[in-house]
Design a protein around this motif. Structure first.
Motif, PDB file in Angstrom:
ATOM      1  N   ARG A 108       0.816  -1.219   0.000  1.00 61.86           N
ATOM      2  CA  ARG A 108       0.000   0.000   0.000  1.00 61.86           C
ATOM      3  C   ARG A 108       0.850   1.270   0.000  1.00 61.86           C
ATOM      4  NH1 ARG A 108       0.185   1.750   5.327  1.00 61.86           N
ATOM      5  NH2 ARG A 108       0.198   0.097   6.906  1.00 61.86           N
ATOM      6  N   VAL A 109       2.058   1.204   0.579  1.00 61.86           N
ATOM      7  CA  VAL A 109       2.906   2.389   0.658  1.00 61.86           C
ATOM      8  C   VAL A 109       3.528   2.729  -0.704  1.00 61.86           C
ATOM      9  CG1 VAL A 109       5.031   3.339   1.639  1.00 61.86           C
ATOM     10  CG2 VAL A 109       3.456   2.082   3.107  1.00 61.86           C
ATOM     11  N   LEU A 110       4.035   1.725  -1.388  1.00 63.92           N
ATOM     12  CA  LEU A 110       4.822   2.005  -2.594  1.00 63.92           C
ATOM     13  C   LEU A 110       4.014   2.611  -3.741  1.00 63.92           C
ATOM     14  CD1 LEU A 110       7.344  -0.966  -2.609  1.00 63.92           C
ATOM     15  CD2 LEU A 110       7.583   1.327  -1.642  1.00 63.92           C
ATOM     16  N   PRO A 111       2.799   2.128  -4.031  1.00 63.15           N
ATOM     17  CA  PRO A 111       2.031   2.807  -5.082  1.00 63.15           C
ATOM     18  C   PRO A 111       1.746   4.269  -4.734  1.00 63.15           C
ATOM     19  CG  PRO A 111       1.112   0.636  -4.646  1.00 63.15           C
ATOM     20  CD  PRO A 111       2.121   0.898  -3.563  1.00 63.15           C
ATOM     21  N   TYR A 112       1.488   4.555  -3.469  1.00 64.55           N
ATOM     22  CA  TYR A 112       1.245   5.939  -3.057  1.00 64.55           C
ATOM     23  C   TYR A 112       2.494   6.781  -3.276  1.00 64.55           C
ATOM     24  CZ  TYR A 112      -0.315   9.911  -0.289  1.00 64.55           C
ATOM     25  OH  TYR A 112      -0.667  11.178   0.115  1.00 64.55           O
ATOM     26  N   TYR A 113       3.636   6.220  -2.929  1.00 65.80           N
ATOM     27  CA  TYR A 113       4.905   6.927  -3.142  1.00 65.80           C
ATOM     28  C   TYR A 113       5.139   7.204  -4.626  1.00 65.80           C
ATOM     29  CZ  TYR A 113       9.960   7.549  -3.607  1.00 65.80           C
ATOM     30  OH  TYR A 113      11.210   8.015  -3.944  1.00 65.80           O
ATOM     31  N   VAL A 114       4.947   6.189  -5.449  1.00 65.45           N
ATOM     32  CA  VAL A 114       5.243   6.312  -6.880  1.00 65.45           C
ATOM     33  C   VAL A 114       4.310   7.309  -7.562  1.00 65.45           C
ATOM     34  CG1 VAL A 114       5.183   5.071  -9.085  1.00 65.45           C
ATOM     35  CG2 VAL A 114       6.307   4.041  -7.104  1.00 65.45           C
ATOM     36  N   TYR A 115       3.031   7.275  -7.198  1.00 68.88           N
ATOM     37  CA  TYR A 115       2.051   8.086  -7.927  1.00 68.88           C
ATOM     38  C   TYR A 115       1.769   9.445  -7.290  1.00 68.88           C
ATOM     39  CZ  TYR A 115       1.171   3.966 -10.761  1.00 68.88           C
ATOM     40  OH  TYR A 115       1.324   2.905 -11.613  1.00 68.88           O
ATOM     41  N   ARG A 116       2.020   9.596  -5.986  1.00 65.37           N
ATOM     42  CA  ARG A 116       1.690  10.863  -5.326  1.00 65.37           C
ATOM     43  C   ARG A 116       2.920  11.640  -4.862  1.00 65.37           C
ATOM     44  NH1 ARG A 116      -3.306  11.648  -3.351  1.00 65.37           N
ATOM     45  NH2 ARG A 116      -2.544  13.802  -3.362  1.00 65.37           N
ATOM     46  N   VAL A 117       3.897  10.947  -4.299  1.00 69.03           N
ATOM     47  CA  VAL A 117       5.040  11.631  -3.684  1.00 69.03           C
ATOM     48  C   VAL A 117       6.170  11.868  -4.686  1.00 69.03           C
ATOM     49  CG1 VAL A 117       6.768  11.546  -1.852  1.00 69.03           C
ATOM     50  CG2 VAL A 117       4.472  10.598  -1.454  1.00 69.03           C
ATOM     51  N   LEU A 118       6.588  10.817  -5.348  1.00 69.32           N
ATOM     52  CA  LEU A 118       7.746  10.910  -6.233  1.00 69.32           C
ATOM     53  C   LEU A 118       7.589  11.979  -7.320  1.00 69.32           C
ATOM     54  CD1 LEU A 118      10.561   9.751  -6.691  1.00 69.32           C
ATOM     55  CD2 LEU A 118       9.531   7.995  -8.158  1.00 69.32           C
ATOM     56  N   ILE A 166      12.215   2.751   2.005  1.00 70.34           N
ATOM     57  CA  ILE A 166      13.673   2.623   1.932  1.00 70.34           C
ATOM     58  C   ILE A 166      14.063   1.363   1.167  1.00 70.34           C
ATOM     59  CG2 ILE A 166      15.744   2.191   3.337  1.00 70.34           C
ATOM     60  CD1 ILE A 166      14.411   4.104   5.441  1.00 70.34           C
ATOM     61  N   MET A 167      13.325   0.295   1.371  1.00 66.59           N
ATOM     62  CA  MET A 167      13.598  -0.960   0.650  1.00 66.59           C
ATOM     63  C   MET A 167      13.546  -0.721  -0.857  1.00 66.59           C
ATOM     64  SD  MET A 167      11.524  -4.581   0.801  1.00 66.59           S
ATOM     65  CE  MET A 167      10.065  -3.859   0.065  1.00 66.59           C
ATOM     66  N   ALA A 168      12.507  -0.020  -1.309  1.00 66.14           N
ATOM     67  CA  ALA A 168      12.371   0.240  -2.746  1.00 66.14           C
ATOM     68  C   ALA A 168      13.427   1.221  -3.238  1.00 66.14           C
ATOM     69  CB  ALA A 168      10.971   0.781  -3.029  1.00 66.14           C
ATOM     70  N   TYR A 173      17.524  12.388   1.439  1.00 69.43           N
ATOM     71  CA  TYR A 173      17.937  11.797   0.165  1.00 69.43           C
ATOM     72  C   TYR A 173      17.945  12.875  -0.913  1.00 69.43           C
ATOM     73  CZ  TYR A 173      16.928   7.060   1.977  1.00 69.43           C
ATOM     74  OH  TYR A 173      16.912   5.893   2.709  1.00 69.43           O
ATOM     75  N   HIS A 174      18.997  12.882  -1.714  1.00 70.80           N
ATOM     76  CA  HIS A 174      19.001  13.643  -2.960  1.00 70.80           C
ATOM     77  C   HIS A 174      18.880  12.632  -4.091  1.00 70.80           C
ATOM     78  CE1 HIS A 174      19.842  17.368  -0.953  1.00 70.80           C
ATOM     79  NE2 HIS A 174      20.936  16.892  -0.397  1.00 70.80           N
ATOM     80  N   LEU A 175      17.940  12.875  -4.992  1.00 72.52           N
ATOM     81  CA  LEU A 175      17.645  11.924  -6.051  1.00 72.52           C
ATOM     82  C   LEU A 175      18.123  12.440  -7.403  1.00 72.52           C
ATOM     83  CD1 LEU A 175      13.966  10.978  -5.070  1.00 72.52           C
ATOM     84  CD2 LEU A 175      16.107   9.890  -4.327  1.00 72.52           C
ATOM     85  N   ASN A 176      18.660  11.526  -8.196  1.00 70.70           N
ATOM     86  CA  ASN A 176      19.040  11.829  -9.563  1.00 70.70           C
ATOM     87  C   ASN A 176      17.800  11.944 -10.453  1.00 70.70           C
ATOM     88  OD1 ASN A 176      21.946  11.686  -9.227  1.00 70.70           O
ATOM     89  ND2 ASN A 176      21.679   9.468  -8.966  1.00 70.70           N
ATOM     90  N   PRO A 177      17.951  12.485 -11.667  1.00 68.68           N
ATOM     91  CA  PRO A 177      16.798  12.613 -12.576  1.00 68.68           C
ATOM     92  C   PRO A 177      16.115  11.280 -12.901  1.00 68.68           C
ATOM     93  CG  PRO A 177      18.580  14.024 -13.323  1.00 68.68           C
ATOM     94  CD  PRO A 177      19.149  13.189 -12.209  1.00 68.68           C
ATOM     95  N   ASP A 178      16.840  10.164 -12.768  1.00 72.49           N
ATOM     96  CA  ASP A 178      16.223   8.859 -13.032  1.00 72.49           C
ATOM     97  C   ASP A 178      15.660   8.225 -11.761  1.00 72.49           C
ATOM     98  OD1 ASP A 178      18.497   8.145 -11.686  1.00 72.49           O
ATOM     99  OD2 ASP A 178      19.269   6.776 -13.214  1.00 72.49           O
ATOM    100  N   THR A 179      15.539   8.996 -10.692  1.00 69.47           N
ATOM    101  CA  THR A 179      14.995   8.626  -9.375  1.00 69.47           C
ATOM    102  C   THR A 179      15.953   7.794  -8.519  1.00 69.47           C
ATOM    103  OG1 THR A 179      13.806   6.537  -9.836  1.00 69.47           O
ATOM    104  CG2 THR A 179      12.652   8.624 -10.357  1.00 69.47           C
ATOM    105  N   THR A 180      17.135   7.461  -9.024  1.00 66.10           N
ATOM    106  CA  THR A 180      18.110   6.768  -8.187  1.00 66.10           C
ATOM    107  C   THR A 180      18.689   7.747  -7.162  1.00 66.10           C
ATOM    108  OG1 THR A 180      19.882   7.207  -9.770  1.00 66.10           O
ATOM    109  CG2 THR A 180      18.711   5.097  -9.972  1.00 66.10           C
ATOM    110  N   ILE A 181      19.338   7.203  -6.142  1.00 68.43           N
ATOM    111  CA  ILE A 181      19.840   8.025  -5.044  1.00 68.43           C
ATOM    112  C   ILE A 181      21.197   8.615  -5.385  1.00 68.43           C
ATOM    113  CG2 ILE A 181      20.607   7.981  -2.625  1.00 68.43           C
ATOM    114  CD1 ILE A 181      18.565   5.683  -2.220  1.00 68.43           C
ATOM    115  N   ALA A 182      21.291   9.931  -5.319  1.00 62.89           N
ATOM    116  CA  ALA A 182      22.569  10.610  -5.522  1.00 62.89           C
ATOM    117  C   ALA A 182      23.362  10.665  -4.219  1.00 62.89           C
ATOM    118  CB  ALA A 182      22.352  12.030  -6.057  1.00 62.89           C
ATOM    119  N   SER A 183      22.649  10.906  -3.112  1.00 63.73           N
ATOM    120  CA  SER A 183      23.299  10.928  -1.801  1.00 63.73           C
ATOM    121  C   SER A 183      22.265  10.700  -0.712  1.00 63.73           C
ATOM    122  CB  SER A 183      24.029  12.264  -1.547  1.00 63.73           C
ATOM    123  OG  SER A 183      23.085  13.316  -1.457  1.00 63.73           O
ATOM    124  N   LYS A 184      22.756  10.314   0.450  1.00 65.62           N
ATOM    125  CA  LYS A 184      21.878  10.042   1.593  1.00 65.62           C
ATOM    126  C   LYS A 184      22.599  10.460   2.861  1.00 65.62           C
ATOM    127  CE  LYS A 184      20.374   6.112   4.383  1.00 65.62           C
ATOM    128  NZ  LYS A 184      20.442   4.643   4.526  1.00 65.62           N
TER     129      LYS A 184
END
Length: 206
Positions: free
Chosen positions: A134-144, A166-168, A190-201
């Motif tokens: 339930r958390v991940l779809p909300y993150y992908v569609y609303r937060v990210l 964090i797992m995802a 977290y700082h995220l790259n344009p492709d959503t990967t983590i640049a730094s934490k």
């Protein structure tokens, strides 16, 4: 400039202090929990972080922590979206029970499986796998999308809902994430790259 996403587990709650399974129950923050929220805000302020939007759960301990952080940052009126998709894992029949009493009732090994396995739910409750569903779809569609639009985003939530995120984000296995401890009131930036990967934490511990 990389997108910025800050995750923060709520400050200590009354039931954390009493060593009770909390889940979707709604105890408030302790004095220590309130102090932890103020400390979180001070650390974020020291980094110069200002938020554009905040997300939190439907539970008061996460909402209170989030509101303290925003108020201390001078952002008390910031748009804050509350949704039960970010709620803590539902502990079902364990909710409200003392963890030591639960071990006496069901046995040390069984309670450990319920608490620390990825996909075995307690009676009437959710596993971490269920929580992630339930958390991940909300993150992908609303937060990210907010973060990737260049906004600085705060998520004030719970140990297990944040573990699922964090797992995802970090590409961890279920076995790895159940071993990850998240301290109350400690922001993770977290700082995220344009492709959503983590640049730094960075974990903002005292």
């Amino acid at each position: 400039m990389p997108a910025t996403l800050v995750l923060c587990r709520h400050g200590q709650s009354d039931w954390n202090l009493k060593n009770l399974f909390t889940g979707w129950k709604d105890p408030g923050l302790t004095e220590k929990g309130i102090a932890e929220a103020h400390e979180a805000a001070a650390r974020l302020k020291a980094m110069g972080i200002k938020f554009d939007i905040a997300f939190t759960s439907a539970l008061s301990r996460a909402q209170h922590t989030t509101s303290i952080i925003l108020e201390d940052l001078g952002q008390a009126g910031l748009e804050t979206i509350r949704d039960q998709a970010l709620n803590e894992r539902d502990y079902g029949d364990l909710s409200g029970l003392n963890k030591d009493e639960a071990r006496v009732k069901w046995g040390e090994e069984q309670v450990h499986v319920w608490r620390r396995s990825y996909d075995v739910p307690p009676p009437g409750g959710e596993s971490l796998k269920d929580t992630a569903a339930r958390v991940l779809p909300y993150y992908v569609y609303r937060v990210l999308p907010q973060a990737m639009a260049g906004k600085t985003v705060l998520i004030g939530a719970h140990g297990n809902s944040l573990r699922a995120l964090i797992m995802a984000m970090e590409g961890l296995t279920g076995e790895q994430i159940v071993k990850r401890e998240l301290d109350t009131g400690v922001p993770i930036v977290y700082h995220l790259n344009p492709d959503t990967t983590i640049a730094s934490k960075q974990e903002l511990k005292g």
